[in-house]
Design a protein around this motif. Structure first.
Motif, PDB file in Angstrom:
ATOM      1  N   PRO A   1    -109.080  57.304   8.473  1.00  0.00           N
ATOM      2  CA  PRO A   1    -109.971  58.219   8.716  1.00  0.00           C
ATOM      3  C   PRO A   1    -110.660  57.786   9.629  1.00  0.00           C
ATOM      4  O   PRO A   1    -111.370  56.744  10.180  1.00  0.00           O
ATOM      5  N   GLY A   2    -110.770  59.116  10.792  1.00  0.00           N
ATOM      6  CA  GLY A   2    -111.861  58.944  12.103  1.00  0.00           C
ATOM      7  C   GLY A   2    -111.437  58.004  13.043  1.00  0.00           C
ATOM      8  O   GLY A   2    -112.239  57.474  13.829  1.00  0.00           O
TER       9      GLY A   2
ATOM     10  N   ASP B   1    -106.673  60.795  16.443  1.00  0.00           N
ATOM     11  CA  ASP B   1    -106.609  62.316  16.275  1.00  0.00           C
ATOM     12  C   ASP B   1    -105.706  62.673  14.910  1.00  0.00           C
ATOM     13  O   ASP B   1    -105.163  63.715  14.980  1.00  0.00           O
TER      14      ASP B   1
ATOM     15  N   SER C   1    -106.163  61.899  10.618  1.00  0.00           N
ATOM     16  CA  SER C   1    -107.128  62.068   9.724  1.00  0.00           C
ATOM     17  C   SER C   1    -108.405  62.080  10.205  1.00  0.00           C
ATOM     18  O   SER C   1    -109.191  61.058  10.887  1.00  0.00           O
ATOM     19  N   LYS C   2    -109.397  62.963   9.919  1.00  0.00           N
ATOM     20  CA  LYS C   2    -110.811  63.177  10.463  1.00  0.00           C
ATOM     21  C   LYS C   2    -111.762  62.410   9.391  1.00  0.00           C
ATOM     22  O   LYS C   2    -112.821  62.007  10.075  1.00  0.00           O
ATOM     23  N   ASP C   3    -111.509  62.137   8.224  1.00  0.00           N
ATOM     24  CA  ASP C   3    -112.483  61.657   7.399  1.00  0.00           C
ATOM     25  C   ASP C   3    -111.943  60.940   6.237  1.00  0.00           C
ATOM     26  O   ASP C   3    -110.668  61.391   5.878  1.00  0.00           O
TER      27      ASP C   3
ATOM     28  N   ASN D   1    -110.115  63.818   3.911  1.00  0.00           N
ATOM     29  CA  ASN D   1    -108.911  64.397   4.764  1.00  0.00           C
ATOM     30  C   ASN D   1    -107.727  63.271   4.359  1.00  0.00           C
ATOM     31  O   ASN D   1    -106.501  63.744   4.072  1.00  0.00           O
TER      32      ASN D   1
ATOM     33  N   HIS E   1    -100.362  64.039  11.395  1.00  0.00           N
ATOM     34  CA  HIS E   1    -101.793  63.799  11.732  1.00  0.00           C
ATOM     35  C   HIS E   1    -102.644  64.909  10.969  1.00  0.00           C
ATOM     36  O   HIS E   1    -103.968  64.460  10.671  1.00  0.00           O
ATOM     37  N   HIS E   2    -102.271  66.022  10.229  1.00  0.00           N
ATOM     38  CA  HIS E   2    -103.224  67.006   9.840  1.00  0.00           C
ATOM     39  C   HIS E   2    -102.313  67.670   8.736  1.00  0.00           C
ATOM     40  O   HIS E   2    -100.979  67.648   8.695  1.00  0.00           O
TER      41      HIS E   2
END
Length: 245
Positions: free
Chosen positions: A28-29, A32, A34-36, A39, A213-214
């Motif tokens: 996370p974080g 580019d 996982s954002k957090d 996530n 990534h997402h």
């Protein structure tokens, strides 16, 4: 009379139950991916439901963009393992790195231990614009230092698409290849799909990875594989068992 064509297999249906993913961005974080924390939990849980059993995540090491270091990545690895444990996700999980091959990386090889997928296997990538001028020097120095380079997503380097001999040259000098699984669904476009198929059909692919990534990547695993013959892909998927943790 209606003639129905055989439905294409979905990518998710080809994933072995014991699949070891060696390329993702789940910390996370840190880049580019996982954002957090939430996530990360969502991405890992989704992949686990697809049959992924082990995760070797590979944050970018890209000077000037993602200035990740050996110590920074291992520290984030420790907190992420605890996060997954606290949420009852017990799949084996470790962090390595995806190194951009440039002059900074060339110096890094000589100055500190690299984060490896397992043993001495190191994941490397190039710019999508062009290959580094010192590409073969980097590959030589990597192997001289005792590492085995795995080139991430060779099918996505458009500058090689009409120079297939460059892929052959990379293989001759000891560079292993890892395709992105979503390439076989056409996610990155038709040219990438076509060169991916050619690499697979020529038995040039050593390993595979999700490069997740997402959530959009997660959803794309439900798309069909756009190959009539999926045997080379299945063969490549099973090679990842080498990296079992």
């Amino acid at each position: 009379m209606f003639i129905f064509s055989k439905p294409k297999k979905r990518l998710v249906d080809l994933i072995p139950d014991d699949y070891v993913d060696i390329h993702s961005h789940l910390l996370p974080g840190i880049d580019d991916g996982s954002k957090d924390d939430d996530n990360t939990i969502g991405l890992v849980t989704s992949l686990k439901n697809y049959g992924f059993s082990q995760f070797i995540t590979t944050p970018h090491v890209l000077t000037g963009v993602w200035n990740n270091t050996h110590n920074g990545i291992t520290a984030k690895e420790a907190t992420t393992k605890k996060l997954l444990d606290d949420n009852n996700i017990d799949n084996p999980f470790k962090a390595a790195a995806e190194y951009l091959m440039d002059d900074v990386f060339l110096k890094l090889i000589k100055n500190e231990p690299l984060l490896t997928i397992k043993d001495n296997y190191v994941l490397v990538e190039m710019s999508y614009l062009n290959a580094p001028i010192q590409l073969y020097d980097i590959l030589y120095e990597l192997q001289l230092a005792g590492y085995k380079p795995i080139l991430a997503h060779p099918e996505r380097y458009l500058f090689y698409h009409f120079k297939f001999e460059e892929y052959e040259k990379l293989k001759r000098v000891g560079c292993l290849f890892q395709i992105n699984l979503l390439s076989v669904t056409g996610y990155y476009g038709k040219p990438v799909l076509e060169i991916c198929k050619k690499l697979l059909d020529n038995n040039m692919i050593d390993f595979t990875g999700s490069d997740v990534h997402h959530e959009r990547h997660i959803e794309a695993f439900k798309n069909p594989v756009l190959f009539k013959n999926t045997e080379p892909l299945v063969k490549a998927l099973n090679k990842n068992s080498l990296f079992s943790l």
